[in-house]
Design an enzyme around this catalytic site. Structure first.
Site, PDB file in Angstrom:
ATOM      1  N   PRO A 162      81.315  28.719  38.337  1.00 22.80           N
ATOM      2  CA  PRO A 162      81.957  29.164  37.102  1.00 22.80           C
ATOM      3  C   PRO A 162      83.258  29.924  37.378  1.00 22.80           C
ATOM      4  CG  PRO A 162      79.636  29.800  37.167  1.00 22.80           C
ATOM      5  CD  PRO A 162      80.023  29.361  38.530  1.00 22.80           C
ATOM      6  N   GLU A 163      84.359  29.387  36.893  1.00 22.85           N
ATOM      7  CA  GLU A 163      85.644  30.070  36.915  1.00 22.85           C
ATOM      8  C   GLU A 163      85.997  30.371  35.456  1.00 22.85           C
ATOM      9  OE1 GLU A 163      88.420  27.932  39.491  1.00 22.85           O
ATOM     10  OE2 GLU A 163      86.749  27.068  40.581  1.00 22.85           O
TER      11      GLU A 163
END
Length: 273
Positions: free
Chosen positions: A2-3
Site C-alpha cells: 500500500p502506497e
DNA sequence: CTTCGTTCCTGGAAGC
DNA sequence: TGCTTCCAGGAACGAA
C-alpha cells in the site's frame, strides 16, 4: 504494497462502513503491532469511542474519535483494514478485531505483520514518522522551489530521495519506479546532478502516476486489497515495476533491474538517462 | 549532518 | 516430486 493511492482507496472504501459506528470491544491478537501505548491500554481506551471521520496523510490512515483521540494505522507491506459482516467467518490473517455497533466489524489483517498502529492524543508530535511527513503529491506544496534545493543537497540516488517520506509523503517502490520512468530519469542518478528541468519533469510524473493510481483504485501486485476486499486495477498500466526482463512498452528494449537505495528497481536504459 | 546496511516477517517462486 | 533457499519492501535504527 500500500502506497498513497492504495491507502486513499482504503480510506474511501472504509469510511461508509465505519464512520458513525462505535467500537465496543477490541481484540488484539498480536500485541506487538500496537506501537503506542501498550496493547492493553490501546484496547481499553478505544471502547465506546465513536469513529467520527477518517483521513489519510502520506501512507497513514487516521481514524478520528473526537476529543483529540486518534488511531493511526500504517499498513506497511501487507496490512489491510476490512469491514466484514458479523455473520461471515473471520478473515484470513486476522490480527486485530474491532467489534462495532451495527452489522459489521472492523478487522486489521496482516500476512507479514509489519503493520503498525498507534493511539494518540492530539495530533501529536510524538510519532516521529507521522509528524515529519513531507508534502504530498498533488498538493500545491510539492513545487520546484521546494524540491530543487533538497535535491541539490543530496548526493544519494534520486530514487532514495523521492522514497524518503520526509521529502515526499506517500511514494513507495512501485510509484517511484513509475515516476522515474515517465520523467526519463535513471533511478541511480545522484539527486544533486539533476537539472532543474528534470526535477520539474519528475514532479509532473509523480503527480501523474499518483493521480492515475488513485483513479484506478490502486495497484494490486500481490496482496493489496481495499476495505471491501477488492483489488486495484492499476497494475495493467505499469510501465516498469515488476517488468524486469520484459520489453519496454515505449521503445521495445528489454528492461533492466538494479538495487537502488536498497530496493529492487526496474528501468529502461534507453528511455531513462 | 548524510548515507548506507541491517532488521523485522511470511508466502510464493525459484533452485537443486 | 519435494525440500531448501531466496526474495519481496516501509521505515526505524545503528554504524561509519
Amino acid at each position: 504494497m500500500p502506497e498513497l493511492p492504495e491507502v486513499e482507496q482504503v480510506k474511501k472504501t472504509l469510511a461508509p462502513h465505519v464512520v458513525g459506528k462505535t467500537i465496543k470491544v477490541v481484540d488484539v491478537r498480536l500485541p506487538r503491532l500496537i506501537q503506542y501505548p501498550s496493547a492493553e491500554i490501546f484496547a481499553q481506551r478505544l471502547v465506546d469511542q465513536k469513529i467520527e471521520s477518517i483521513e489519510r496523510k502520506g501512507k497513514y490512515l487516521r481514524l478520528n474519535f473526537g476529543q483529540n483521540l486518534y488511531l493511526l494505522v500504517h499498513l506497511r507491506m501487507t496490512g489491510a483494514l476490512l469491514a466484514v459482516n458479523k455473520a461471515e467467518e473471520e478473515p484470513a490473517y486476522a490480527k486485530i478485531k474491532f467489534e462495532l455497533t451495527g452489522d459489521e466489524d472492523l478487522w486489521f489483517t496482516d500476512i507479514r505483520t509489519f503493520g503498525t498502529l498507534y493511539l494518540i492524543d492530539n495530533e501529536d508530535k510524538s510519532i516521529e514518522g507521522y509528524a515529519s511527513l513531507g508534502p504530498e503529491p498533488l498538493s500545491n506544496e510539492l513545487t520546484i522551489d521546494y524540491l530543487e534545493p533538497i535535491c541539490k543537497k543530496k548526493s544519494a540516488a534520486i530514487k532514495g530521495v523521492i522514497l524518503d517520506q520526509k521529502v515526499i509523503a506517500g511514494l513507495g517502490n512501485i510509484y517511484a519506479d513509475e515516476a522515474l520512468f515517465l520523467a526519463g530519469i535513471l533511478p541511480q542518478r545522484p539527486a544533486n546532478l539533476l537539472s532543474k528541468e528534470e526535477i520539474v519533469k519528475l514532479i509532473k510524473a509523480i503527480n501523474h502516476v499518483i493521480a492515475q493510481g488513485i483513479k484506478n483504485h490502486g495497484t494490486t501486485f500481490r496482496n493489496y486489497q481495499d476495505a471491501d476486499g477488492n483489488k486495484g486495477d492499476n497494475v495493467k498500466y505499469l510501465f516498469v515495476y515488476g517488468r524486469k526482463g520484459e520489453k519496454c512498452k515505449v521503445c521495445g528494449q528489454e528492461l533492466c533491474g538494479l538495487k537502488v537505495a536498497g530496493r529492487s528497481s526496474t528501468y529502461c536504459a534507453k528511455c531513462q538517462r
